[in-house]
Design an enzyme around this catalytic site. Sequence first.
Site, PDB file in Angstrom:
ATOM      1  NE  ARG A 170      14.255  32.852 -32.483  1.00  0.00           N
ATOM      2  CZ  ARG A 170      13.381  33.235 -31.572  1.00  0.00           C
ATOM      3  NH1 ARG A 170      13.655  34.254 -30.784  1.00  0.00           N
ATOM      4  NH2 ARG A 170      12.230  32.610 -31.443  1.00  0.00           N
TER       5      ARG A 170
ATOM      6  NE  ARG B 212      13.340  37.224 -34.013  1.00  0.00           N
ATOM      7  CZ  ARG B 212      12.570  36.671 -33.089  1.00  0.00           C
ATOM      8  NH1 ARG B 212      12.326  37.322 -31.978  1.00  0.00           N
ATOM      9  NH2 ARG B 212      12.028  35.502 -33.298  1.00  0.00           N
TER      10      ARG B 212
ATOM     11  NE  ARG C 122       8.334  31.025 -33.263  1.00  0.00           N
ATOM     12  CZ  ARG C 122       9.102  32.073 -33.583  1.00  0.00           C
ATOM     13  NH1 ARG C 122       9.716  32.109 -34.744  1.00  0.00           N
ATOM     14  NH2 ARG C 122       9.256  33.061 -32.744  1.00  0.00           N
TER      15      ARG C 122
HETATM   16  P1  AP5 Z   1      10.921  40.472 -30.397  1.00  0.00           P
HETATM   17  O1  AP5 Z   1      11.066  41.461 -29.277  1.00  0.00           O
HETATM   18  O2  AP5 Z   1      12.020  39.491 -30.621  1.00  0.00           O
HETATM   19  O3  AP5 Z   1       9.522  39.711 -30.255  1.00  0.00           O
HETATM   20  P2  AP5 Z   1       9.110  38.541 -29.277  1.00  0.00           P
HETATM   21  O4  AP5 Z   1       7.686  38.753 -28.930  1.00  0.00           O
HETATM   22  O5  AP5 Z   1      10.084  38.407 -28.140  1.00  0.00           O
HETATM   23  O6  AP5 Z   1       9.242  37.327 -30.299  1.00  0.00           O
HETATM   24  P3  AP5 Z   1       9.845  35.856 -30.170  1.00  0.00           P
HETATM   25  O7  AP5 Z   1       9.816  35.309 -31.557  1.00  0.00           O
HETATM   26  O8  AP5 Z   1      11.179  35.864 -29.468  1.00  0.00           O
HETATM   27  O9  AP5 Z   1       8.811  35.202 -29.283  1.00  0.00           O
HETATM   28  P4  AP5 Z   1       8.414  33.755 -29.245  1.00  0.00           P
HETATM   29  O10 AP5 Z   1       7.520  33.814 -28.089  1.00  0.00           O
HETATM   30  O11 AP5 Z   1       7.864  33.121 -30.444  1.00  0.00           O
HETATM   31  O12 AP5 Z   1       9.834  33.004 -29.142  1.00  0.00           O
HETATM   32  P5  AP5 Z   1      10.635  32.461 -27.871  1.00  0.00           P
HETATM   33  O13 AP5 Z   1      12.035  32.804 -28.078  1.00  0.00           O
HETATM   34  O14 AP5 Z   1       9.968  32.808 -26.599  1.00  0.00           O
HETATM   35  O15 AP5 Z   1      10.664  41.294 -31.746  1.00  0.00           O
HETATM   36  C1  AP5 Z   1      10.596  40.657 -32.996  1.00  0.00           C
HETATM   37  C2  AP5 Z   1      11.244  41.541 -34.095  1.00  0.00           C
HETATM   38  O16 AP5 Z   1      10.463  42.717 -34.235  1.00  0.00           O
HETATM   39  C3  AP5 Z   1      12.671  42.017 -33.756  1.00  0.00           C
HETATM   40  O17 AP5 Z   1      13.396  42.079 -34.960  1.00  0.00           O
HETATM   41  C4  AP5 Z   1      12.485  43.419 -33.168  1.00  0.00           C
HETATM   42  O18 AP5 Z   1      13.611  44.242 -33.420  1.00  0.00           O
HETATM   43  C5  AP5 Z   1      11.238  43.905 -33.923  1.00  0.00           C
HETATM   44  N1  AP5 Z   1      10.364  44.733 -33.121  1.00  0.00           N
HETATM   45  C6  AP5 Z   1      10.061  44.600 -31.786  1.00  0.00           C
HETATM   46  N2  AP5 Z   1       9.180  45.536 -31.414  1.00  0.00           N
HETATM   47  C7  AP5 Z   1       8.881  46.266 -32.544  1.00  0.00           C
HETATM   48  C8  AP5 Z   1       8.022  47.355 -32.795  1.00  0.00           C
HETATM   49  N3  AP5 Z   1       7.258  47.912 -31.823  1.00  0.00           N
HETATM   50  N4  AP5 Z   1       7.959  47.834 -34.061  1.00  0.00           N
HETATM   51  C9  AP5 Z   1       8.705  47.300 -35.057  1.00  0.00           C
HETATM   52  N5  AP5 Z   1       9.556  46.251 -34.871  1.00  0.00           N
HETATM   53  C10 AP5 Z   1       9.637  45.748 -33.627  1.00  0.00           C
HETATM   54  O19 AP5 Z   1      10.416  30.874 -28.075  1.00  0.00           O
HETATM   55  C11 AP5 Z   1      11.045  30.156 -29.119  1.00  0.00           C
HETATM   56  C12 AP5 Z   1      10.714  28.675 -28.999  1.00  0.00           C
HETATM   57  O20 AP5 Z   1      11.185  28.158 -27.722  1.00  0.00           O
HETATM   58  C13 AP5 Z   1       9.222  28.307 -29.023  1.00  0.00           C
HETATM   59  O21 AP5 Z   1       8.725  28.195 -30.338  1.00  0.00           O
HETATM   60  C14 AP5 Z   1       9.224  26.963 -28.271  1.00  0.00           C
HETATM   61  O22 AP5 Z   1       9.698  25.925 -29.116  1.00  0.00           O
HETATM   62  C15 AP5 Z   1      10.263  27.187 -27.190  1.00  0.00           C
HETATM   63  N6  AP5 Z   1       9.696  27.739 -25.933  1.00  0.00           N
HETATM   64  C16 AP5 Z   1       9.968  28.951 -25.380  1.00  0.00           C
HETATM   65  N7  AP5 Z   1       9.279  29.119 -24.240  1.00  0.00           N
HETATM   66  C17 AP5 Z   1       8.544  27.995 -24.071  1.00  0.00           C
HETATM   67  C18 AP5 Z   1       7.599  27.580 -23.090  1.00  0.00           C
HETATM   68  N8  AP5 Z   1       7.266  28.390 -22.051  1.00  0.00           N
HETATM   69  N9  AP5 Z   1       7.025  26.366 -23.225  1.00  0.00           N
HETATM   70  C19 AP5 Z   1       7.343  25.548 -24.260  1.00  0.00           C
HETATM   71  N10 AP5 Z   1       8.219  25.882 -25.234  1.00  0.00           N
HETATM   72  C20 AP5 Z   1       8.818  27.106 -25.139  1.00  0.00           C
END
Ligand code: AP5
Length: 218
Positions: A163, A130, A174
Amino acid sequence: MTGLDLVFLGPPGAGKGTQAAELARRRGVPHVSTGDLLRGAVKADSPLGRQARGYLDRGRLVPDEVVVGMVRERLDRSDARKGFILDGFPRTVAQAEALDRELTSRGRRLRAVVLFELQDDEVLERLGGRLTCTSCGAMYHLRHEPPSQEGICDRCGGGLEVREDDRPGTVRRRLEEYREKTAPLVAYYQGRGILRRVDASGPIEEVRAALEGLLGGE
Ligand code: AP5
């Protein structure tokens, strides 16, 4: 009045953000990503960002009260009145209960919770490739969605970076957090009859079509 109030649930890297951004644009509702909000606060070095930074870097969940307060403020903004896509929230049962209270107090309810299903090895592969734009947040993948020019965002010309929490050790942490604290939400929403599952393992276009089919006119 209830709008298009959706939650996207699933393991890290399942494609929630990619699909949420696109669907939100098509339906004219905000894409509310708690990860993006938290990373924005860290970048701005705000008090919230200073509180959250260590949790994000270690791949741990930020405490519920911090995240719930942040989401409450976001849902109070006028653009969320006709609906929203919550991406990455709720992530614990306590957050889900808080969301219920917030929506009930606004006379709203969730239309659906979409569970993106993806195996761990595919999570590692996706997050390993990513790239994220440091200016507009657009996402790319070295193999599946490469930018036209290396290291440069097609959309805004900003620089692309890996990231901090996408290193393999942090991704594994995670995933553990997901299994332990977030996976119980599957039963929580299944019990209410609003959980919809989508196979997130296909190409982006295929998942997009499956999602549209699943949500239909909603
Ligand atoms: P992407 O679309 O970025 O996937 P995603 O599911 O959004 O993944 P994230 O890593 O952003 O989710 P996350 O839930 O761990 O992180 P968040 O930012 O919420 O796709 C990933 C990659 O794959 C990209 O390169 C994309 O191009 C590719 N891709 C997508 N679809 C594809 C497909 N079909 N085929 C092939 N490739 C594909 O959270 C980060 C941190 O914030 C957490 O660890 C925590 O510390 C904190 N946090 C966030 N929300 C909370 C909460 N509610 N409570 C407590 N802590 C929180």
